[in-house]
Design a protein around this motif. Structure first.
Motif, short mmCIF file in Angstrom:
data_model
loop_
_atom_site.label_atom_id
_atom_site.label_comp_id
_atom_site.label_asym_id
_atom_site.label_seq_id
_atom_site.Cartn_x
_atom_site.Cartn_y
_atom_site.Cartn_z
N ARG A 263 46.03 -23.44 46.52
CA ARG A 263 46.09 -21.99 46.30
C ARG A 263 46.62 -21.67 44.90
O ARG A 263 46.12 -20.76 44.23
N LEU A 264 47.61 -22.43 44.46
CA LEU A 264 48.17 -22.19 43.12
C LEU A 264 47.16 -22.51 42.03
O LEU A 264 47.13 -21.85 40.99
N ARG A 265 46.35 -23.55 42.25
CA ARG A 265 45.30 -23.85 41.29
C ARG A 265 44.27 -22.72 41.23
O ARG A 265 43.74 -22.40 40.16
N TYR A 266 44.01 -22.11 42.40
CA TYR A 266 43.11 -20.95 42.42
C TYR A 266 43.70 -19.80 41.61
O TYR A 266 43.00 -19.12 40.86
N GLU B 263 43.91 -11.71 49.93
CA GLU B 263 43.69 -10.40 49.31
C GLU B 263 42.95 -10.52 47.99
O GLU B 263 42.04 -9.73 47.69
N LEU B 264 43.32 -11.53 47.19
CA LEU B 264 42.68 -11.71 45.89
C LEU B 264 41.22 -12.12 46.05
O LEU B 264 40.35 -11.67 45.29
N LYS B 265 40.93 -12.95 47.05
CA LYS B 265 39.54 -13.35 47.28
C LYS B 265 38.70 -12.16 47.73
O LYS B 265 37.54 -12.01 47.31
N SER C 55 59.02 -19.84 53.39
CA SER C 55 58.89 -18.44 52.97
C SER C 55 57.74 -18.24 51.99
O SER C 55 57.17 -17.15 51.93
N LEU C 56 57.40 -19.26 51.24
CA LEU C 56 56.37 -19.13 50.21
C LEU C 56 54.97 -19.28 50.77
O LEU C 56 54.03 -18.62 50.32
N GLU C 57 54.82 -20.13 51.79
CA GLU C 57 53.48 -20.43 52.30
C GLU C 57 52.75 -19.19 52.82
O GLU C 57 51.60 -18.95 52.42
N PRO C 58 53.35 -18.36 53.70
CA PRO C 58 52.61 -17.16 54.14
C PRO C 58 52.35 -16.17 53.01
O PRO C 58 51.32 -15.48 53.00
N LYS C 59 53.26 -16.11 52.05
CA LYS C 59 53.06 -15.21 50.91
C LYS C 59 51.84 -15.64 50.09
O LYS C 59 51.01 -14.80 49.70
N LEU C 60 51.72 -16.93 49.83
CA LEU C 60 50.57 -17.42 49.07
C LEU C 60 49.28 -17.23 49.84
O LEU C 60 48.24 -16.89 49.26
N GLU C 61 49.33 -17.46 51.15
CA GLU C 61 48.13 -17.31 51.97
C GLU C 61 47.64 -15.87 51.96
O GLU C 61 46.44 -15.61 51.79
N TRP D 122 56.70 -20.66 41.77
CA TRP D 122 56.00 -21.08 42.99
C TRP D 122 55.52 -22.52 42.87
O TRP D 122 55.67 -23.31 43.80
N LYS D 123 54.96 -22.86 41.72
CA LYS D 123 54.44 -24.22 41.55
C LYS D 123 55.57 -25.24 41.58
O LYS D 123 55.45 -26.31 42.18
N LYS D 124 56.68 -24.91 40.95
CA LYS D 124 57.83 -25.83 40.96
C LYS D 124 58.35 -26.00 42.38
O LYS D 124 58.69 -27.13 42.80
#
Length: 847
Positions: free
Chosen positions: A68-71, A110-112, A99-105, A297-299
């Motif tokens: 997802r971060l690469r996207y 939404e972005l897609k 906490s980060l996983e649902p936020k990224l999903e 996020w990536k770190k």
């Protein structure tokens, strides 16, 4: 208590620890130890596949978050105004994977959706723009006339009631839009498909179109194709589909319909622009949020993934977790504090603790380095990692490496350029570390500290050679030791009658040197007056060749002394007496003796020796005979092939008889050293293994063990033939290596001579020759200087420095380190979260 210089001279003291912790504290413990960066974990589940490990699911979650971060990174690259990504993390911001996983999903979804809607709207807008471009073309564009006004008619259509396409002047036509880079190919294909029965017009669209897939602006072309037959219509339509050309209706016979369609398309385009703008604003808000948090996020994801990778290496037994790791002895207190902090932060009820454990495994090697020693250590590690507690060659190569480079590259001017470049890198070190620099420049920048030493030593040896860009200079004034008389009277005045005795029957040659009466040697380096002689190359060859041999024997002897220190440290006395002793005897009594003859010959007053008359029984020529200078190459060759053959009138020290006796004695000692090196060590190892095996077997029977496999069989089987072969190879390699390695040091002379001669050629042909051709215009001088400067910079400072670097590297790896350095150890690679910072930086090019 660690030995002196522990950490660089020898590896730091390493301890194998066993950590015990509660299951709930495992994650925080690994994280704290990763922040500490001083432990290397061992895999306690070596027989378990990666798919069967306990935290494989968590690792996959991290990998999905990475996707997802690469996207998000791809979206940032497409955003023209979002190239700068914040890499400063607020320490108060705490993000976890849960906490980060649902936020990224949610953000990805939404972005897609926004991208999908935006792409659909953009496709519709492009379609309307293309149609608008067709509708706004002048009516003459759709008339089937060539530039001369003649109608292009091939064949009239048989079927006049065909509803598809439009007719104009008896011809059918199709109009549409195609990408400009395909327009020429499309026209050729249409021409061939219709066998030339067509007429096509094209015009470039007034505006460019945004590609929904890439975001790039694309140029398109409006076309109209005139044809006659129905079959041509079908072929052209298929070609349009295959070439991604879009067809649009245009009825030239109904201007009112064209006008109404144009107004309708314009209204649709305005509505689409409004919708696209709203969509882009919402998308920009999400991209801005990603831009501010992408590094964090990536770190977070990379840290969590690394923690779970380590957790997969631990042993879980119920609620207890056991870990094994290597750690430097001096960091044990820090490890203990990290365990206590992790225990408190996780709320564990059971105290975590660590125990040092005994092991027969070889510990990893860890040398503590800084910015200066890091490059030297990396050069040594490229050859091989030192055994645990083996002497580190980098301690010596810090100075010997740039010194040998300077011997081969000695020139004040070229050394100053290298020093200047290295000093500039060191001065701008912080700025260059923080910026993205070219890969080649980054490689040179990484060696800035060794580069400045190489430049300084090149300057120092340049003063010894008195070379400045290939020119011989006199930095300390005129010499008062060697002169070159032009006639006998000048010879007699300057040098006295002693030399007239030798050259009285000859014509005085201006190129023959003599010592000034009461003169003293040049203050530093080679006498500059040697550059005026015809035999200067012969003199330089002799000097630098002998100097190279002496330096080589000194460095190889130093390597043997270091092997002695290693043997003593590891209490390996058999290799002291039957390894070091015969090796040093063979080297010193052969090539060390040659170096001794060189030094004696250098310090002998040959003017007195040449005047010494001796009796020479059996001489072929009558008359008085005098001592002469011996050939050291011939003497060293006869040392092995014809011992005791020193001629009466050509000895080096004391007398021919004494020197013959010394040479025979040294040769006998060298020959005795060979079997002393070959035989005792295999015999000692055989007897030691036999004694050890019998002792263990007797102990096993006394205990009363009756296993099928006694303890003696649990050890690795002793193979006497393998030991003998290994020692034979080592003996042959050392004996022959003494010859080949000594000869290898002659590269110091060869590269020094090549550099000096190449510098002289560049100076004479690129500077002196153009200056002699210049008649005051300055053109030849300017061109000559430009050629000389470019050649010096690219060839001498670039290629020659790289060549000297590689040869110095070879001398250290092969000739020096193979005397004492095994290089078969393992690198200490601690688990360090700080290393993830560099990996977490988004790969986004800045403008």
């Amino acid at each position: 208590m660690p030995e002196p210089a522990s950490g660089l001279w020898r590896s730091q003291d390493m301890v194998l620890l066993q950590l015990h912790m509660q299951r709930e504290a495992a994650h925080d413990t690994i994280f704290k130890l990763g922040q500490l960066g001083c432990v290397q974990f061992r895999d306690m589940n070596p027989n378990t596949s990666a798919f069967q490990r306990l935290f494989t699911g968590d690792v996959r979650r991290c990998e999905e978050s990475e996707r997802r971060l690469r996207y998000f990174e791809d979206q940032l690259k497409r955003a023209k105004d979002s190239t700068h990504v914040t890499t400063v993390v607020d320490s108060a911001t705490g993000e976890t994977l849960d906490s980060l996983e649902p936020k990224l999903e949610a953000m990805e979804s939404e972005l897609k959706d926004l991208n999908s809607k935006w792409e659909q709207l953009l496709v519709q807008k492009n379609s309307m723009k293309e149609h608008y471009e067709v509708l706004t073309q002048p009516p003459s564009f759709f008339r089937g006339e060539d530039d001369a006004g003649h109608l292009q008619v091939a064949h009239q259509a048989d079927d006049a009631s065909e509803p598809q396409g439009f007719r104009q002047g008896g011809l059918r036509y199709l109009t549409g839009v195609i990408s400009s880079d395909r327009a020429a190919l499309f026209e050729r294909l249409v021409y061939r498909a219709t066998r030339g029965n067509m007429f096509m017009r094209t015009v470039t669209a007034k505006e460019q179109f945004e590609d929904p897939a890439t975001g790039d602006m694309v140029e398109k072309t409006v076309f109209v194709v005139f044809f006659s037959a129905q079959r041509a219509f079908d072929k052209i339509k298929k070609l349009c589909e295959s070439m991604q050309a879009t067809l649009y209706p245009y009825n030239i016979d109904s201007p009112q319909e064209v006008q109404q369609t144009t107004l309708k398309v314009s209204d649709t385009m305005r509505d689409l622009d409004t919708t696209i703008k709203v969509t882009k604003d919402v998308r920009a808000d999400i991209v801005e949020k990603v831009k501010q948090n992408l590094f964090l996020w990536k770190k977070t994801v990379l840290v969590e993934k690394s923690v779970y990778d380590v957790l997969n290496q631990l042993s879980f037994k119920g609620q207890t977790v056991v870990a094994e790791c290597w750690a430097p002895k001096e960091d044990l207190d820090n490890v203990q504090r990290a365990l206590v902090e992790a225990e408190k932060s996780s709320g564990a009820q059971v105290q975590s603790f660590m125990d040092p454990i005994e092991t027969h495994d070889q510990p990893p090697t860890y040398f503590k380095t800084n910015s200066f020693t890091k490059i030297h250590q990396s050069i040594v590690d490229s050859y091989g990692i030192a055994r645990y507690k083996e002497i580190n060659p980098a301690v010596f190569s810090c100075m010997t490496f740039p010194f040998l480079f300077g011997i081969m590259y000695g020139d004040i001017g070229h050394g100053f350029i290298i020093t200047l470049v290295a000093a500039l890198f060191i001065w701008k070190e912080k700025q260059l570390l923080a910026s993205n620099i070219n890969e080649i420049i980054a490689m040179v920048f990484g060696g800035r500290y060794i580069l400045i030493l190489m430049g300084l030593f090149a300057i120092y040896t340049g003063f010894l050679y008195n070379d400045f860009f290939g020119m011989m200079i006199s930095p300390f004034g005129e010499n008062t030791f060697w002169v070159f008389p032009h006639d006998k009277e000048e010879w007699k005045t300057m040098c006295g009658d002693d030399y007239n005795y030798w050259f009285g029957g000859k014509e005085a040659n201006a190129l023959q040197a003599c010592k000034v009466i009461g003169g003293s040697p040049y203050i530093l380096g080679i006498d500059p007056n040697w550059c005026e002689t015809e035999n200067k190359l012969e003199f330089y060859n002799s000097l630098k060749m002998k100097m190279a041999v002496i330096l080589g024997v000194i460095q190889m002897s130093g390597g043997l002394v270091l092997s002695l220190l290693n043997h003593i440290y590891f209490k390996d006395m058999k290799h002291v007496w039957f390894g070091f002793v015969p090796e040093i005897i063979f080297l010193i009594f052969t090539f060390g003796y040659m170096c001794f003859m060189i030094l004696v010959k250098w310090n002998t007053d040959w003017s007195e020796r040449f005047r010494t008359e001796i009796d020479l029984p059996g001489a072929s020529t009558p008359g008085p005979h005098f001592l002469r200078a011996p050939s050291l190459l011939e003497a060293q060759t006869n040392f092995f092939l014809m011992p005791g053959s020193i001629e009466t009138d050509a000895y080096v020290f004391v007398g021919a008889g004494f020197q013959n006796m010394v040479q025979v004695g040294l040769l006998l000692c060298s020959l005795v050293a060979v079997p002393l090196l070959l035989i005792p060590i295999p015999v000692i190892e055989y007897l030691h293994n036999k004694h050890t095996s019998y002792g263990e077997l007797a102990e096993h029977h006394e205990v009363g063990g009756d296993d099928e496999h006694p303890a003696a069989e649990q050890h690795e089987a002793f193979d006497m033939s393998e030991v003998v072969i290994k020692q034979v190879i080592h003996t042959i390699e050392f004996v022959l290596g003494c010859v080949s390695n000594t000869a290898s040091y002659l590269r110091l002379w060869a590269l020094s001579l090549a550099h000096a001669q190449l510098s002289e050629v560049f100076w004479n042909f690129a500077m002196i020759m153009p200056l002699s051709m210049d008649k005051g215009t300055g053109v030849f001088a300017f061109v000559g200087f430009a050629v000389w400067f470019f050649a010096s910079l690219m060839v001498l400072c670039g290629m020659e420095s790289l060549s000297a670097f590689l040869h110095a590297l070879r001398l250290h790896w092969v000739e020096f380190q193979n005397k004492f350095y095994f290089g078969d150890g393992t690198q200490f690679v601690p688990y360090n979260i700080k290393d993830i910072d560099e990996l977490a930086k988004p790969d986004i090019a800045t403008e």
